[in-house]
Motif scaffolding. Structure first.
Motif, PDB file in Angstrom:
ATOM      1  N   TYR A   1       0.806  -1.190   0.045  1.00  0.00           N
ATOM      2  CA  TYR A   1      -0.061   0.029  -0.182  1.00  0.00           C
ATOM      3  C   TYR A   1       0.827   0.999   0.012  1.00  0.00           C
ATOM      4  CZ  TYR A   1      -4.278  -2.656   1.138  1.00  0.00           C
ATOM      5  OH  TYR A   1      -5.271  -3.633   1.025  1.00  0.00           O
TER       6      TYR A   1
ATOM      7  N   GLN B   1       0.489   5.117   1.371  1.00  0.00           N
ATOM      8  CA  GLN B   1       0.016   6.021   2.045  1.00  0.00           C
ATOM      9  C   GLN B   1       0.474   7.394   2.070  1.00  0.00           C
ATOM     10  OE1 GLN B   1      -0.424   5.325   6.195  1.00  0.00           O
ATOM     11  NE2 GLN B   1      -2.301   6.505   6.503  1.00  0.00           N
TER      12      GLN B   1
ATOM     13  N   PRO C   1      -4.359   4.284   3.121  1.00  0.00           N
ATOM     14  CA  PRO C   1      -3.593   3.489   2.197  1.00  0.00           C
ATOM     15  C   PRO C   1      -4.404   3.129   1.056  1.00  0.00           C
ATOM     16  CG  PRO C   1      -3.785   2.623   4.331  1.00  0.00           C
ATOM     17  CD  PRO C   1      -4.888   3.843   4.357  1.00  0.00           C
TER      18      PRO C   1
ATOM     19  N   PHE D   1      -4.095   0.604  -2.528  1.00  0.00           N
ATOM     20  CA  PHE D   1      -3.664  -0.708  -2.872  1.00  0.00           C
ATOM     21  C   PHE D   1      -2.971  -0.524  -4.141  1.00  0.00           C
ATOM     22  CE2 PHE D   1      -4.132  -4.966  -2.938  1.00  0.00           C
ATOM     23  CZ  PHE D   1      -3.949  -5.588  -4.301  1.00  0.00           C
TER      24      PHE D   1
ATOM     25  N   GLN E   1      -0.906  -7.249  -4.893  1.00  0.00           N
ATOM     26  CA  GLN E   1      -0.925  -8.244  -3.952  1.00  0.00           C
ATOM     27  C   GLN E   1       0.009  -9.457  -4.596  1.00  0.00           C
ATOM     28  OE1 GLN E   1      -4.229 -11.206  -2.595  1.00  0.00           O
ATOM     29  NE2 GLN E   1      -4.070  -9.738  -0.835  1.00  0.00           N
TER      30      GLN E   1
ATOM     31  N   ARG F   1      -1.182 -11.074  -7.956  1.00  0.00           N
ATOM     32  CA  ARG F   1      -2.617 -11.867  -7.874  1.00  0.00           C
ATOM     33  C   ARG F   1      -3.621 -10.610  -8.234  1.00  0.00           C
ATOM     34  NH1 ARG F   1      -4.948 -15.724  -3.490  1.00  0.00           N
ATOM     35  NH2 ARG F   1      -4.491 -14.067  -1.998  1.00  0.00           N
ATOM     36  N   GLN F   2      -3.491  -9.484  -7.975  1.00  0.00           N
ATOM     37  CA  GLN F   2      -4.221  -8.497  -8.132  1.00  0.00           C
ATOM     38  C   GLN F   2      -3.603  -7.020  -8.010  1.00  0.00           C
ATOM     39  OE1 GLN F   2      -8.217  -8.622  -5.985  1.00  0.00           O
ATOM     40  NE2 GLN F   2      -9.079  -7.182  -7.375  1.00  0.00           N
ATOM     41  N   ARG F   3      -4.062  -5.912  -8.885  1.00  0.00           N
ATOM     42  CA  ARG F   3      -3.252  -4.742  -8.858  1.00  0.00           C
ATOM     43  C   ARG F   3      -4.052  -3.399  -8.837  1.00  0.00           C
ATOM     44  NH1 ARG F   3       1.891  -3.753 -11.029  1.00  0.00           N
ATOM     45  NH2 ARG F   3       2.224  -1.487 -11.582  1.00  0.00           N
TER      46      ARG F   3
ATOM     47  N   LEU G   1       3.555   0.803   2.764  1.00  0.00           N
ATOM     48  CA  LEU G   1       3.115  -0.226   3.618  1.00  0.00           C
ATOM     49  C   LEU G   1       3.145  -1.529   3.254  1.00  0.00           C
ATOM     50  CD1 LEU G   1       0.379   1.808   5.546  1.00  0.00           C
ATOM     51  CD2 LEU G   1       2.665   1.121   6.678  1.00  0.00           C
TER      52      LEU G   1
ATOM     53  N   ARG H   1      -9.694 -15.929   3.784  1.00  0.00           N
ATOM     54  CA  ARG H   1     -10.224 -14.902   2.834  1.00  0.00           C
ATOM     55  C   ARG H   1     -10.563 -13.814   3.958  1.00  0.00           C
ATOM     56  NH1 ARG H   1     -13.781 -14.940  -1.837  1.00  0.00           N
ATOM     57  NH2 ARG H   1     -14.988 -16.380  -0.608  1.00  0.00           N
ATOM     58  N   THR H   2     -11.201 -14.224   5.002  1.00  0.00           N
ATOM     59  CA  THR H   2     -11.781 -13.486   6.047  1.00  0.00           C
ATOM     60  C   THR H   2     -10.994 -12.792   7.076  1.00  0.00           C
ATOM     61  OG1 THR H   2     -12.304 -15.329   7.392  1.00  0.00           O
ATOM     62  CG2 THR H   2     -14.061 -14.527   5.866  1.00  0.00           C
ATOM     63  N   GLY H   3      -9.404 -13.115   6.641  1.00  0.00           N
ATOM     64  CA  GLY H   3      -8.530 -12.955   7.846  1.00  0.00           C
ATOM     65  C   GLY H   3      -8.398 -11.400   7.721  1.00  0.00           C
ATOM     66  N   GLU H   4      -7.791 -10.744   8.763  1.00  0.00           N
ATOM     67  CA  GLU H   4      -7.368  -9.444   8.789  1.00  0.00           C
ATOM     68  C   GLU H   4      -5.971  -9.067   8.311  1.00  0.00           C
ATOM     69  OE1 GLU H   4      -8.203 -11.251  11.239  1.00  0.00           O
ATOM     70  OE2 GLU H   4      -6.997 -10.919  13.257  1.00  0.00           O
ATOM     71  N   LEU H   5      -5.595  -8.054   7.771  1.00  0.00           N
ATOM     72  CA  LEU H   5      -4.039  -7.723   7.368  1.00  0.00           C
ATOM     73  C   LEU H   5      -3.120  -7.419   8.654  1.00  0.00           C
ATOM     74  CD1 LEU H   5      -4.888  -5.446   4.255  1.00  0.00           C
ATOM     75  CD2 LEU H   5      -4.367  -8.082   4.261  1.00  0.00           C
TER      76      LEU H   5
ATOM     77  N   PHE I   1       0.115  -5.324   9.389  1.00  0.00           N
ATOM     78  CA  PHE I   1       0.958  -4.557   8.652  1.00  0.00           C
ATOM     79  C   PHE I   1       2.387  -4.430   9.386  1.00  0.00           C
ATOM     80  CE2 PHE I   1      -1.627  -2.121   5.748  1.00  0.00           C
ATOM     81  CZ  PHE I   1      -2.743  -2.394   5.916  1.00  0.00           C
TER      82      PHE I   1
ATOM     83  N   PHE J   1     -13.759  -3.813   8.187  1.00  0.00           N
ATOM     84  CA  PHE J   1     -12.644  -3.872   9.005  1.00  0.00           C
ATOM     85  C   PHE J   1     -12.554  -2.427   9.384  1.00  0.00           C
ATOM     86  CE2 PHE J   1     -10.973  -8.099   7.748  1.00  0.00           C
ATOM     87  CZ  PHE J   1     -11.346  -8.308   6.507  1.00  0.00           C
TER      88      PHE J   1
ATOM     89  N   TYR K   1      -9.185  -0.520  11.523  1.00  0.00           N
ATOM     90  CA  TYR K   1      -7.914  -0.226  11.972  1.00  0.00           C
ATOM     91  C   TYR K   1      -7.690   0.813  12.548  1.00  0.00           C
ATOM     92  CZ  TYR K   1      -7.021  -4.592   8.734  1.00  0.00           C
ATOM     93  OH  TYR K   1      -7.032  -5.800   8.146  1.00  0.00           O
TER      94      TYR K   1
ATOM     95  N   LYS L   1     -13.713  -6.662  12.926  1.00  0.00           N
ATOM     96  CA  LYS L   1     -14.016  -7.099  11.765  1.00  0.00           C
ATOM     97  C   LYS L   1     -15.442  -7.473  11.748  1.00  0.00           C
ATOM     98  CE  LYS L   1     -12.107 -11.607  11.561  1.00  0.00           C
ATOM     99  NZ  LYS L   1     -10.961 -12.545  10.911  1.00  0.00           N
TER     100      LYS L   1
END
Lengths: 114, 115
Positions: free
Chosen positions: A35, A37, A43, A45, A48, A55-57, A90, A99-103, A105, B34, B36, B49
């Motif tokens: 990311y 900022q 932030p 994106f 990834q 995988r994604q931009r 970052l 997929r439901t998990g937090e990031l 940093f 989410f 943060y 979340k």
């Protein structure tokens, strides 16, 4: 258990130069997101990486590129630096299978372009 | 495309009073949401979340958030603010319909808690 680590913490470059930022994900994580900022903003994106592939931009020019290594660490490269590239970069890690998990940093790399 | 809006740049509240930081989102289908927090010159830390289930979710440091699908909102709340809660707060959304790969952040809301 080491969290997400980034290096360097601060760096100064001049317009036109190139920069490489590095990130080691949290132990057990296999996915890295980058990311940008800018001061006073949220932030944005960039992209990834998972399984050593992008995988994604987000909406960033090709001057921004990355790489992921077999140990899941990652690099962000920015070519032909512009003044507007000055920002906190970052790195965030996560687990692809959740997929439901937090990031999680890192503390970020603050880039100043003069 | 997914997006998230935080309508307030800054929220001021007295210590001991309840606080609310607002967030609205735009995602097709059911989003993952989410919150943060970011302290000066630091990375972002996860607070809480919403994925599915109970609309009221509880998180770290006494924070909670309420998911309202009809209003497409996910406001952050705390019953009694502390001076140490002063920081920058970001709402974020992930769209599972696009593979759930990227998380999009709002512009942030700066919270000032006055003693």
């Amino acid at each position: 258990d080491a969290g997400v680590t980034q290096s360097p913490t601060h760096l100064i470059k001049t317009r036109g130069q190139q920069v490489t930022l590095r990130c080691s994900p949290k132990s057990g994580h296999d996915t890295v997101s980058w990311y940008q900022q800018a001061l006073g903003q949220g932030p944005q994106f960039i992209f990834q990486y998972y399984e050593e592939e992008e995988r994604q931009r987000g909406n960033f020019p090709d001057r921004f590129s990355g790489h992921q290594f077999p140990n899941y660490s990652s690099e962000l490269n920015v070519n032909a630096l512009l003044l507007g590239d000055s920002a906190l970069y970052l790195c965030a890690s996560s687990l692809a299978g959740v997929r439901t998990g937090e990031l999680f940093f890192g503390e970020g790399s603050r880039l100043t372009v003069l | 495309a997914q997006s998230v809006a935080q309508p307030e740049d800054q929220v001021n509240v007295a210590e001991g009073n309840p606080l609310t930081v607002k967030c609205t989102y735009s995602v097709s289908g059911n989003p993952y949401l989410f919150w943060y927090v970011q302290y000066p010159n630091r990375g972002l830390q996860f607070l809480l979340k919403y994925i599915t289930g109970d609309n009221l979710v509880k998180g770290s440091y006494g924070f909670e958030a309420e998911f309202n699908k009809s209003q497409t909102s996910f406001h952050l709340k705390k019953p009694s603010a502390l001076v140490s809660d002063s920081a920058l707060y970001f709402c974020a959304v992930r769209d599972p319909n696009t593979g759930g790969f990227k998380t999009i952040f709002g512009a942030g809301t700066r919270l000032f808690v006055k003693a």
